[in-house]
Design a protein around this motif. Structure first.
Motif, PDB file in Angstrom:
ATOM      1  N   HIS A 167       5.110  -7.683  -6.924  1.00 11.41           N
ATOM      2  CA  HIS A 167       5.026  -8.191  -8.288  1.00 11.41           C
ATOM      3  C   HIS A 167       5.648  -9.591  -8.372  1.00 11.41           C
ATOM      4  O   HIS A 167       5.090 -10.489  -9.027  1.00 11.41           O
ATOM      5  N   ALA A 168       6.778  -9.777  -7.703  1.00  9.92           N
ATOM      6  CA  ALA A 168       7.425 -11.087  -7.700  1.00  9.92           C
ATOM      7  C   ALA A 168       6.529 -12.138  -7.052  1.00  9.92           C
ATOM      8  O   ALA A 168       6.373 -13.250  -7.570  1.00  9.92           O
ATOM      9  N   LEU A 169       5.918 -11.796  -5.924  1.00 13.14           N
ATOM     10  CA  LEU A 169       5.057 -12.754  -5.233  1.00 13.14           C
ATOM     11  C   LEU A 169       3.794 -13.051  -6.039  1.00 13.14           C
ATOM     12  O   LEU A 169       3.302 -14.189  -6.051  1.00 13.14           O
ATOM     13  N   LEU A 170       3.269 -12.032  -6.713  1.00 12.73           N
ATOM     14  CA  LEU A 170       2.083 -12.245  -7.541  1.00 12.73           C
ATOM     15  C   LEU A 170       2.396 -13.186  -8.698  1.00 12.73           C
ATOM     16  O   LEU A 170       1.572 -14.043  -9.051  1.00 12.73           O
ATOM     17  N   TRP A 193       4.025 -15.639   2.293  1.00 12.28           N
ATOM     18  CA  TRP A 193       5.400 -15.409   1.817  1.00 12.28           C
ATOM     19  C   TRP A 193       5.967 -14.098   2.364  1.00 12.28           C
ATOM     20  O   TRP A 193       7.152 -14.010   2.667  1.00 12.28           O
ATOM     21  N   SER A 194       5.108 -13.092   2.487  1.00 11.46           N
ATOM     22  CA  SER A 194       5.581 -11.796   2.978  1.00 11.46           C
ATOM     23  C   SER A 194       6.021 -11.862   4.433  1.00 11.46           C
ATOM     24  O   SER A 194       6.967 -11.184   4.841  1.00 11.46           O
ATOM     25  N   ALA A 437       6.665  -0.033   5.199  1.00 15.77           N
ATOM     26  CA  ALA A 437       5.456  -0.259   4.418  1.00 15.77           C
ATOM     27  C   ALA A 437       5.194  -1.745   4.237  1.00 15.77           C
ATOM     28  O   ALA A 437       4.056  -2.206   4.309  1.00 15.77           O
ATOM     29  N   LEU A 438       6.250  -2.523   4.003  1.00 16.00           N
ATOM     30  CA  LEU A 438       6.089  -3.956   3.830  1.00 16.00           C
ATOM     31  C   LEU A 438       5.598  -4.605   5.114  1.00 16.00           C
ATOM     32  O   LEU A 438       4.706  -5.450   5.094  1.00 16.00           O
ATOM     33  N   LEU A 443       1.365  -7.456   7.775  1.00 19.31           N
ATOM     34  CA  LEU A 443       0.588  -7.687   8.988  1.00 19.31           C
ATOM     35  C   LEU A 443      -0.902  -7.604   8.702  1.00 19.31           C
ATOM     36  O   LEU A 443      -1.706  -8.366   9.242  1.00 19.31           O
ATOM     37  N   HIS A 444      -1.275  -6.693   7.817  1.00 17.66           N
ATOM     38  CA  HIS A 444      -2.675  -6.573   7.441  1.00 17.66           C
ATOM     39  C   HIS A 444      -3.144  -7.804   6.661  1.00 17.66           C
ATOM     40  O   HIS A 444      -4.197  -8.372   6.956  1.00 17.66           O
ATOM     41  N   MET A 445      -2.328  -8.245   5.695  1.00 13.72           N
ATOM     42  CA  MET A 445      -2.728  -9.399   4.884  1.00 13.72           C
ATOM     43  C   MET A 445      -2.688 -10.688   5.671  1.00 13.72           C
ATOM     44  O   MET A 445      -3.465 -11.601   5.421  1.00 13.72           O
TER      45      MET A 445
END
Length: 450
Positions: A167-170, A193-194, A437-438, A443-445
């Motif tokens: 939510h923060a990154l969005l 950013w992640s 989970a993060l 890694l997927h994104m």
């Protein structure tokens, strides 16, 4: 590897750089092409300058050189509370002197980069042929930006679960790309950013935010030292850096050759160089501006500068800084350390140290719902203030820069992070699966870009 390392008693920094030359270094620069040094956008790194590196109007006519500033990309530096944009300017000067490069055109994009370029031009005028400043910030952050960054920093560095972090990154993508940005570009930003600034690398995030929020405005005498031809390119849709501050800076650069001028990019968001359709306009304006500048009658090939001569030049810059700041103690600092150029009012008592009489920027006791509600309230108030300002031509208090006193006493002024803390890939909260989970999600994104 294209790294430049500087080690001193109180500092250790390793700056990554990239070029448009065939081998990726400065040794095979075209000898007849001027050099353009590019400083990347806020919260990003040199990989986000692809739109400039791939534009033939720039890459075919100029030797392009881009640095990852400390706390960004592949560069590494020891965490320091003395870090400010004077230090970033010193980093850049150290690097250019170490590479032995002739004077270069500077293209600085957004907050930290713009402030760095201005300070470099004031202290090391012989290194700068011209300045191109994209999205000039106010002298200090606007009140609503200061408050919003505070809420985002809490969610970014101390989330209780993956939803809160995302939510923060969005919200960040909304501020920098606008609400109508392509979802693919938003995903790329979130993925970046992640992977670059996950919660367990929060010292980097803290240092970046503090460098932005705690900056000291440049005085008129310092701005009067800047004589290079200057072009300011400003987005007209950015709420973070209103165009009136670009006009104000242009008027303050009294001695800029040919007078500083402002070029407005209409319909563009804050990340004007990241959005391809806007970036191509910026590149055209930059190329036209650079083509009007006098070409230096020196080769762009690097030439070795003896260490003693470099130290002498850095000592001269410290003396110049001491005169500008009316502080004789600055001239006695170690010229081998970029941190010696820091002019934070807390050079010896910096924001990494917690004090008994002030709050620290550590996790609040609010639960997830309360934190999200506080951020949503700020977003709503921001939209109301911005709409009122545009409609009536007047600005509410939230649209004015915060005072230096507010910046110093704000809760972001202190943090409990130090260079002795070892950060782990764990998050405070009840969700023990958050970190795995993060990692899996980012890694997927990240495949979207890397």
């Amino acid at each position: 590897m294209p790294y430049i390392d500087f080690v001193s008693k109180d500092d250790r920094v390793s700056l990554w750089y990239t070029t448009n030359s065939r081998m990726g270094g400065v040794g095979d620069f075209g000898p007849d092409k001027p050099i353009v040094v590019m400083l990347h956008p806020l919260f990003l790194d040199s990989t986000w300058l692809t739109n400039q590196f791939e534009d033939p109007r720039l890459t075919s006519r100029y030797n392009l050189l881009a640095f990852d500033m400390r706390c960004a990309g592949r560069s590494n530096a020891r965490p320091s509370g003395a870090h400010d944009t004077w230090v970033d300017a010193a980093d850049l000067a150290f690097a250019l002197l170490a590479l032995g490069l002739p004077p270069a055109h500077i293209l600085a994009i957004e907050n930290i980069s713009v402030n760095t370029a201005l300070r470099l031009a004031a202290l090391f005028p012989e290194l700068c042929l011209s300045l191109t400043l994209v999205n000039v910030p106010p002298p200090t952050e606007l009140e609503w930006v200061f408050d919003t960054y505070g809420e985002l920093l809490s969610l970014w560095c101390h989330p209780t679960d993956l939803d809160e972090y995302e939510h923060a990154l969005l919200e960040m993508t909304t501020y920098f790309l606008g609400k109508d940005a392509a979802s693919e570009l938003k995903d790329e930003l979130i993925a970046y950013w992640s992977t670059q600034y996950p919660p367990w690398r929060r010292s980097r995030v803290y240092e970046l935010f503090h460098c932005v929020l705690n900056r000291i405005p440049l005085s008129d005498p310092i701005l009067a030292c800047i004589t290079q031809p200057t072009l300011i390119i400003q987005s007209d849709k950015t709420e973070i850096n209103p165009i009136r501050y670009a006009n104000k800076l242009a008027a303050s650069l009294l001695n800029a050759e040919g007078k500083a001028r402002v070029h407005t990019i209409r319909g563009s968001p804050e990340y004007v160089t990241v959005v391809p359709t806007c970036a191509t306009i910026v590149n055209r304006v930059v190329a036209e501006f650079l083509s009007r500048q006098t070409r230096p009658h020196v080769s762009s090939r690097p030439q070795s500068i003896p260490a003693a001569k470099r130290r002498e030049r850095l000592q001269e810059a410290l003396m110049r800084l001491s005169e500008l700041m009316d502080d004789a103690s600055i001239a006695t600092r170690d010229p081998s350390s970029p941190l010696s150029f820091s002019f934070s009012e807390r050079y010896n008592d910096h924001w990494f140290q917690a004090e008994k009489d002030e709050d620290t920027a550590k996790p609040t006791n609010l639960n997830k719902e309360e934190k999200l509600k506080a951020l949503e309230k700020l977003v709503t108030q921001t939209e109301v203030n911005s709409a009122a300002a545009r409609k009536g031509g007047t600005y509410l208090s939230a649209q004015e820069p915060v005072s230096s006193e507010v910046a110093r006493s704000g809760r972001l002024r202190r943090s409990t992070i130090s260079k002795h803390v070892v950060e782990k890939a764990t998050i405070g909260g009840s969700n023990s699966n958050f970190a795995p989970a993060l990692i899996s999600n980012t890694l997927h994104m990240s495949k979207l870009r890397f």
